[in-house]
Design an enzyme around this catalytic site. Structure first.
Site, PDB file in Angstrom:
ATOM      1  N   LYS A  14       0.882  -1.024   0.081  1.00  0.00           N
ATOM      2  CA  LYS A  14      -0.349  -0.058   0.282  1.00  0.00           C
ATOM      3  C   LYS A  14       0.801   1.057   0.023  1.00  0.00           C
ATOM      4  O   LYS A  14       0.537   2.184  -0.909  1.00  0.00           O
ATOM      5  CB  LYS A  14      -1.290  -0.553   1.239  1.00  0.00           C
ATOM      6  CG  LYS A  14      -1.622   1.273   1.579  1.00  0.00           C
ATOM      7  CD  LYS A  14      -2.395   1.054   2.801  1.00  0.00           C
ATOM      8  CE  LYS A  14      -1.659   1.554   4.055  1.00  0.00           C
ATOM      9  NZ  LYS A  14      -1.517   3.019   3.801  1.00  0.00           N
ATOM     10  N   ASN A  15       2.095   1.547   0.745  1.00  0.00           N
ATOM     11  CA  ASN A  15       2.319   2.785   1.160  1.00  0.00           C
ATOM     12  C   ASN A  15       3.844   2.896  -0.142  1.00  0.00           C
ATOM     13  O   ASN A  15       3.906   3.406  -0.423  1.00  0.00           O
ATOM     14  CB  ASN A  15       3.698   2.446   2.614  1.00  0.00           C
ATOM     15  CG  ASN A  15       2.447   2.823   3.483  1.00  0.00           C
ATOM     16  OD1 ASN A  15       1.649   3.116   3.366  1.00  0.00           O
ATOM     17  ND2 ASN A  15       3.565   2.296   4.847  1.00  0.00           N
TER      18      ASN A  15
ATOM     19  N   CYS B  80      -3.969  13.052  12.526  1.00  0.00           N
ATOM     20  CA  CYS B  80      -5.240  11.979  12.746  1.00  0.00           C
ATOM     21  C   CYS B  80      -4.656  11.141  13.578  1.00  0.00           C
ATOM     22  O   CYS B  80      -4.184  12.247  14.531  1.00  0.00           O
ATOM     23  CB  CYS B  80      -3.918  11.362  11.165  1.00  0.00           C
ATOM     24  SG  CYS B  80      -2.606  10.446  11.137  1.00  0.00           S
TER      25      CYS B  80
ATOM     26  N   ARG C 108       1.677  14.165  13.035  1.00  0.00           N
ATOM     27  CA  ARG C 108       2.165  14.913  11.877  1.00  0.00           C
ATOM     28  C   ARG C 108       2.156  15.895  10.976  1.00  0.00           C
ATOM     29  O   ARG C 108       1.128  16.025   9.876  1.00  0.00           O
ATOM     30  CB  ARG C 108       1.021  13.093  10.961  1.00  0.00           C
ATOM     31  CG  ARG C 108       1.234  12.606  12.111  1.00  0.00           C
ATOM     32  CD  ARG C 108       0.240  11.228  11.568  1.00  0.00           C
ATOM     33  NE  ARG C 108       0.915  10.085  10.314  1.00  0.00           N
ATOM     34  CZ  ARG C 108       1.213   8.948   9.753  1.00  0.00           C
ATOM     35  NH1 ARG C 108      -0.526   8.540   9.890  1.00  0.00           N
ATOM     36  NH2 ARG C 108       1.362   8.681   8.579  1.00  0.00           N
TER      37      ARG C 108
ATOM     38  N   ASP D  63       5.152  -0.400  12.023  1.00  0.00           N
ATOM     39  CA  ASP D  63       3.426   0.095  11.276  1.00  0.00           C
ATOM     40  C   ASP D  63       3.452  -1.294  12.060  1.00  0.00           C
ATOM     41  O   ASP D  63       2.101  -2.410  11.140  1.00  0.00           O
ATOM     42  CB  ASP D  63       3.190  -0.268  10.244  1.00  0.00           C
ATOM     43  CG  ASP D  63       3.088   1.730   9.411  1.00  0.00           C
ATOM     44  OD1 ASP D  63       2.926   2.376  10.045  1.00  0.00           O
ATOM     45  OD2 ASP D  63       3.399   1.780   8.297  1.00  0.00           O
TER      46      ASP D  63
ATOM     47  N   ARG E 131      -8.496   0.154   4.424  1.00  0.00           N
ATOM     48  CA  ARG E 131      -7.202   0.993   3.652  1.00  0.00           C
ATOM     49  C   ARG E 131      -6.303  -0.109   3.023  1.00  0.00           C
ATOM     50  O   ARG E 131      -5.218   0.482   2.533  1.00  0.00           O
ATOM     51  CB  ARG E 131      -7.290   1.612   4.569  1.00  0.00           C
ATOM     52  CG  ARG E 131      -8.434   2.927   4.642  1.00  0.00           C
ATOM     53  CD  ARG E 131      -8.496   4.345   5.844  1.00  0.00           C
ATOM     54  NE  ARG E 131      -6.816   4.848   5.567  1.00  0.00           N
ATOM     55  CZ  ARG E 131      -6.177   5.083   6.393  1.00  0.00           C
ATOM     56  NH1 ARG E 131      -5.791   4.985   7.377  1.00  0.00           N
ATOM     57  NH2 ARG E 131      -4.281   4.801   6.287  1.00  0.00           N
TER      58      ARG E 131
END
Ligand code: UD1
Length: 422
Positions: A22-23, A118, A123, A308, A400
């Site tokens: 994803k990233n 967030c 951030r 993560d 997501r």
């Protein structure tokens, strides 16, 4: 809102295919803005964040076509007719800021909504902005937007990051490919997603060296060409599923997994007593008997233990023999899964950036609430090992970042179902 129901208990065995990252995909997609020729990504993951980036690029005038059920993204930025990334899209996803560098480099102007905070911390994007300023951009922050201009184009410069930022490195790396002259990025992020982006940009004709180290050098070009690029394997999805047999017992082969993507994480997992072996198709993780042992974990930029995977590792350590200390150094508010794990019988004491976890023999199923993407999957992991039923609510976070999570786990004989909400 959908929720996921997990019945914990037995060992899980089987195989799980690991998707594209994803990233990586979220930074490779904006790279299309750097060329008038098509950029095609293969091995793309099918996730709601990718749809959000698709909508953002389309709002700027790019064409994005999803092929093979979403595994291939064919993009073309021949006609970029809007240079404003609107708040309504940017607020959904922080990675939207990654269109700023490419748009500015290509056309000398861009407006991007500030992403705001967030759940896992403030951030800010100050490093992205300072980096672009070092390349000659004039920035004005008004009405919640960054108004950026580079009259006569961006110029190569020296960008010194005071600390490592993945997103800021990506934004500057992309911008530098079309700047006049040489850009040197010091204290650059070394994550595999950065290396993947650099490799894609090189396929597009960019001149980049040093990616994967702390100093990246970019010689700017007048234009970039089109390319086709496979998205690197998702190391966070890989690490998450490596934790499944660790927490439930059993043995699972992670297809497409590579040790070099998860070295620090795999070392910690092995320290808990779990077996990890490289196979022809990926990695096999097995826990044959007994509880895992407690270990201490500190999150760090790559090649350190990834933030993560901290929530998921905590779920495992909740069932370990002994007391573990987890230290979160990247984000200031990233233990929100702890109170939910406590609802399941975990013993966790959070003090600032430290969480002391004393393992219990068995977690107990409970209704819990997902607070962010990685927290939500940590609750699923905990549910797989818990006695009874766990209902994980607010799973839109999960969609997501994890494609077909129920299917992938059910194929290893997990009892997991999605309850469709309104
Ligand atoms: C990326 C990943 C995210 C991961 C994180 C750290 C994507 C889409 N997301 O996020 O999953 O958790 O890397 O590995 O790739 N910071 C500043 N100013 C800035 C930029 C960052 O203070 O301008 C701070 C952040 O608040 C954070 C730290 O720097 O405390 C690291 O953030 P960064 O590496 O930039 O994370 P992201 O790129 O947002």
């Amino acid at each position: 809102m959908d929720s996921i129901l997990v019945k914990g208990g037995g060992e899980l065995n089987g195989e799980i295919p690991i998707a594209g990252a994803k990233n990586a995909c979220l930074t490779l997609m904006p790279a299309t803005l750097l060329s008038e020729e098509p950029l095609t990504l293969t091995n793309a993951p099918r996730l709601s964040d990718i749809k959000t980036m698709t909508a953002l690029l389309q709002s700027l005038g790019a064409e994005v076509t999803s092929l093979q059920g979403g595994k291939v993204l064919a993009m073309s930025s021949h006609d970029i007719n809007n240079h404003k990334a609107d708040y309504e899209i940017v607020r959904k996803m922080r990675a939207s800021i990654l269109v700023l560098g490419p748009m500015l480099a290509r056309d000398g102007h861009a407006e991007v909504s500030l992403p705001g905070g967030c759940a896992i911390g403030a951030r800010p994007v100050d490093l992205h902005l300072k980096g672009l300023e070092a390349m000659g951009a004039e920035l004005d922050l008004r009405d919640g937007y960054v108004h950026a201009k580079a009259t006569g184009g961006l110029k190569g410069g020296v960008v010194d990051f005071p600390f490592v930022s993945v997103g800021a490195t990506e934004n500057i790396l992309m911008a530098a490919t079309l700047a006049k002259g040489t850009t040197v990025i010091n204290n650059a992020a070394r994550e595999p997603e950065i290396v993947d982006l650099a490799e894609c940009l090189i396929r597009m004709g960019a001149a980049i060296s040093g990616h994967g180290t702390s100093t990246i050098t970019v010689e700017g070009k007048d234009r970039l060409n089109g390319a086709t690029h496979p998205v690197v394997t998702d190391r966070i999805e890989l690490g998450t599923y490596m934790l499944v047999p660790a927490i439930t017992g059993g043995s699972i082969e992670l297809i497409g997994g590579r040790m070099s993507l998860v070295t620090a994480f795999a070392e910690k997992l092995a320290e808990t007593g779990v077996e990890i072996e490289e196979t022809q198709r990926g990695l096999r993780v097995s826990r044959k008997n007994g509880r895992v042992s407690a270990v201490d974990v500190k999150t760090e930029p790559f090649p350190g233990f990834p933030t993560d995977l901290q929530a998921q590792m905590m779920a495992l350590l909740c069932t370990a023999n002994g007391t573990s200390v987890l230290e979160e150094t990247i984000f200031e508010n990233r233990f929100m899964h702890a109170p939910e794990l406590i609802r399941m019988g975990a013993q966790i004491d959070v003090q600032g950036g430290l969480a002391k976890v004393t393992g219990v023999e068995r977690l107990k199923g409970a209704p819990v609430m997902a607070t962010d993407l990685r927290a939500s999957v940590s609750l699923i992991l905990a549910g797989l090992a818990a006695e009874g039923e766990t209902q994980v609510n607010r799973v839109y976070h999960l969609d997501r970042g994890y494609e077909r999570v129920e299917e992938k786990l059910a194929a290893c004989s997990a009892s997991i179902t999605r309850i469709n909400g309104q």
